[in-house]
Design a protein around this motif. Structure first.
Motif, mmCIF file in Angstrom:
data_model
loop_
_atom_site.group_PDB
_atom_site.id
_atom_site.type_symbol
_atom_site.label_atom_id
_atom_site.label_comp_id
_atom_site.label_asym_id
_atom_site.label_seq_id
_atom_site.Cartn_x
_atom_site.Cartn_y
_atom_site.Cartn_z
ATOM 1 N N ASP A 164 -20.943 1.654 28.774
ATOM 2 C CA ASP A 164 -21.418 2.682 29.693
ATOM 3 C C ASP A 164 -22.919 2.892 29.561
ATOM 4 O O ASP A 164 -23.631 2.991 30.558
ATOM 5 C CB ASP A 164 -20.685 4.010 29.478
ATOM 6 C CG ASP A 164 -21.127 5.051 30.486
ATOM 7 O OD1 ASP A 164 -20.941 4.802 31.701
ATOM 8 O OD2 ASP A 164 -21.666 6.091 30.085
ATOM 9 N N GLU A 165 -23.407 2.951 28.351
ATOM 10 C CA GLU A 165 -24.848 3.156 28.116
ATOM 11 C C GLU A 165 -25.649 1.984 28.693
ATOM 12 O O GLU A 165 -26.655 2.171 29.378
ATOM 13 C CB GLU A 165 -25.092 3.286 26.609
ATOM 14 C CG GLU A 165 -26.515 3.571 26.219
ATOM 15 C CD GLU A 165 -26.649 3.668 24.707
ATOM 16 O OE1 GLU A 165 -27.479 2.926 24.146
ATOM 17 O OE2 GLU A 165 -25.912 4.468 24.089
ATOM 18 N N ILE B 131 -27.816 -0.973 35.490
ATOM 19 C CA ILE B 131 -27.218 -1.065 36.827
ATOM 20 C C ILE B 131 -27.191 0.288 37.522
ATOM 21 O O ILE B 131 -27.770 0.457 38.598
ATOM 22 C CB ILE B 131 -25.785 -1.639 36.760
ATOM 23 C CG1 ILE B 131 -25.799 -3.041 36.135
ATOM 24 C CG2 ILE B 131 -25.156 -1.677 38.152
ATOM 25 C CD1 ILE B 131 -24.433 -3.562 35.769
ATOM 26 N N PHE B 132 -26.502 1.252 36.915
ATOM 27 C CA PHE B 132 -26.246 2.516 37.612
ATOM 28 C C PHE B 132 -27.525 3.302 37.912
ATOM 29 O O PHE B 132 -27.720 3.757 39.040
ATOM 30 C CB PHE B 132 -25.266 3.387 36.825
ATOM 31 C CG PHE B 132 -23.949 2.717 36.514
ATOM 32 C CD1 PHE B 132 -23.404 1.752 37.356
ATOM 33 C CD2 PHE B 132 -23.248 3.044 35.374
ATOM 34 C CE1 PHE B 132 -22.201 1.135 37.073
ATOM 35 C CE2 PHE B 132 -22.032 2.442 35.080
ATOM 36 C CZ PHE B 132 -21.510 1.483 35.925
ATOM 37 N N THR B 133 -28.413 3.478 36.943
ATOM 38 C CA THR B 133 -29.640 4.244 37.184
ATOM 39 C C THR B 133 -30.568 3.539 38.175
ATOM 40 O O THR B 133 -31.049 4.186 39.114
ATOM 41 C CB THR B 133 -30.357 4.560 35.862
ATOM 42 O OG1 THR B 133 -29.482 5.384 35.066
ATOM 43 C CG2 THR B 133 -31.671 5.297 36.100
ATOM 44 N N ARG C 34 -25.451 7.985 40.337
ATOM 45 C CA ARG C 34 -25.392 9.080 39.373
ATOM 46 C C ARG C 34 -23.988 9.485 38.956
ATOM 47 O O ARG C 34 -23.805 10.122 37.923
ATOM 48 C CB ARG C 34 -26.124 10.289 39.932
ATOM 49 C CG ARG C 34 -27.615 10.101 39.953
ATOM 50 C CD ARG C 34 -28.321 11.343 40.444
ATOM 51 N NE ARG C 34 -29.226 10.910 41.497
ATOM 52 C CZ ARG C 34 -29.309 11.452 42.686
ATOM 53 N NH1 ARG C 34 -28.582 12.487 43.002
ATOM 54 N NH2 ARG C 34 -30.140 10.983 43.572
ATOM 55 N N SER C 35 -22.982 9.153 39.762
ATOM 56 C CA SER C 35 -21.622 9.604 39.473
ATOM 57 C C SER C 35 -20.729 8.482 38.944
ATOM 58 O O SER C 35 -19.516 8.647 38.887
ATOM 59 C CB SER C 35 -20.997 10.186 40.748
ATOM 60 O OG SER C 35 -21.734 11.300 41.184
ATOM 61 N N THR C 36 -21.310 7.366 38.575
ATOM 62 C CA THR C 36 -20.524 6.220 38.112
ATOM 63 C C THR C 36 -20.655 6.086 36.608
ATOM 64 O O THR C 36 -21.730 6.247 36.052
ATOM 65 C CB THR C 36 -20.989 4.934 38.808
ATOM 66 O OG1 THR C 36 -20.843 5.115 40.220
ATOM 67 C CG2 THR C 36 -20.185 3.737 38.372
ATOM 68 N N ARG C 37 -19.518 5.781 35.968
ATOM 69 C CA ARG C 37 -19.522 5.633 34.515
ATOM 70 C C ARG C 37 -18.339 4.801 34.070
ATOM 71 O O ARG C 37 -17.324 4.719 34.747
ATOM 72 C CB ARG C 37 -19.438 6.988 33.848
ATOM 73 C CG ARG C 37 -18.104 7.673 34.171
ATOM 74 C CD ARG C 37 -17.718 8.879 33.338
ATOM 75 N NE ARG C 37 -18.785 9.614 32.784
ATOM 76 C CZ ARG C 37 -18.798 10.919 32.608
ATOM 77 N NH1 ARG C 37 -17.765 11.627 32.962
ATOM 78 N NH2 ARG C 37 -19.792 11.532 32.062
ATOM 79 N N LEU D 105 -21.115 2.644 47.752
ATOM 80 C CA LEU D 105 -21.926 2.181 48.875
ATOM 81 C C LEU D 105 -23.355 1.881 48.430
ATOM 82 O O LEU D 105 -23.996 0.980 48.972
ATOM 83 C CB LEU D 105 -21.888 3.184 50.025
ATOM 84 C CG LEU D 105 -20.518 3.275 50.719
ATOM 85 C CD1 LEU D 105 -20.511 4.405 51.748
ATOM 86 C CD2 LEU D 105 -20.121 1.952 51.347
ATOM 87 N N ARG D 106 -23.836 2.583 47.414
ATOM 88 C CA ARG D 106 -25.140 2.231 46.834
ATOM 89 C C ARG D 106 -25.060 0.851 46.176
ATOM 90 O O ARG D 106 -25.986 0.050 46.256
ATOM 91 C CB ARG D 106 -25.576 3.294 45.827
ATOM 92 C CG ARG D 106 -26.018 4.576 46.468
ATOM 93 C CD ARG D 106 -26.493 5.610 45.434
ATOM 94 N NE ARG D 106 -26.840 6.843 46.096
ATOM 95 C CZ ARG D 106 -26.024 7.903 46.194
ATOM 96 N NH1 ARG D 106 -24.833 7.879 45.630
ATOM 97 N NH2 ARG D 106 -26.410 8.985 46.832
#
Length: 168
Positions: A10-11, A17-19, A24-27, A73-74
Motif C-alpha cells: 500500500d505504501e 501510482i495512487f498519489t 485519494r480513495s484507493t488503497r 476512472l483516474r
C-alpha cells in the motif's frame, strides 16, 4: 514489492501510482479489521435473506484493493498519459506459459487484452466475498466502464458490457 523495497504494498503503490494519479480513495488493505472511510459493505443473498459478506483476508497484491469509481476512472485516464505507456503496455502483454505458449485469455500482468463484439478491449475484473468489480476499456472508442458492486450475485463484467453496448 515488500521483499524488494522493504515497504508494504500500500505504501509503495500510494507513492508510485495512487498519489501521482490523484487516487485519494484507493488503497491496499493489509488489515481487514481496520476501518476504511466510506467503505460499502459486501452482501450475499442466502435464500430470501441478505447477509454481510466482507473479506476477512489480510492478503494483498492479487486483491485486497479498495477504490471508488472516481479513482478507477483516474486510473483509466492514465492509459492516455505517455509516461504510463511502458507500464500499461507491459500490463497488457499476454503472459507466457512454461511451454512458451501465450495465455489464451490474453491475461497479462493485471490486464486482459481481448475483443467484445469485434472491438478490441482491455479489462480486469475481480471478486471476493460480497464484492464484484470490472474495468472494461475500449481503447479505440476512448471509453472506460467501471462497475463496482457490493452484491455477491452481481455480474460486474456483464454490466460493463451492457453499458459499452449502449455507448457503441
Amino acid at each position: 514489492v515488500h521483499r524488494v523495497t522493504g515497504r508494504p504494498l500500500d505504501e509503495f503503490a500510494r507513492e508510485r501510482i495512487f498519489t501521482p494519479l490523484n487516487m485519494r480513495s484507493t488503497r491496499f488493505q493489509h488489515d481487514h479489521a481496520a476501518p476504511i472511510p466510506g467503505r460499502a459493505i459486501g452482501y450475499v443473498r442466502r435464500g430470501e435473506t441478505w447477509r454481510i459478506a466482507n473479506s476477512l483476508l489480510d492478503v494483498v497484491g492479487d486483491g485486497g484493493m479498495y477504490s471508488t469509481v472516481d479513482d478507477m476512472l483516474r486510473w483509466a485516464a492514465a492509459f492516455e498519459r505517455p509516461e504510463f505507456a511502458p507500464l500499461l503496455s507491459r500490463m497488457q502483454t499476454p503472459g507466457t506459459l512454461a511451454d512458451g505458449r501465450a495465455i489464451a485469455s490474453g491475461y497479462g500482468m493485471g490486464l486482459s487484452a481481448g475483443t467484445y463484439r469485434g472491438v478490441a478491449t482491455v479489462s480486469h475484473s475481480g471478486s471476493l466475498a460480497g464484492y464484484r468489480t470490472s474495468l472494461l476499456r475500449l481503447p479505440a472508442e476512448k471509453l472506460t466502464v467501471v462497475t463496482l458492486c457490493n452484491n455477491a450475485t452481481a455480474n460486474a463484467a456483464r454490466l460493463a458490457q451492457m453499458v459499452a453496448e449502449l455507448y457503441a
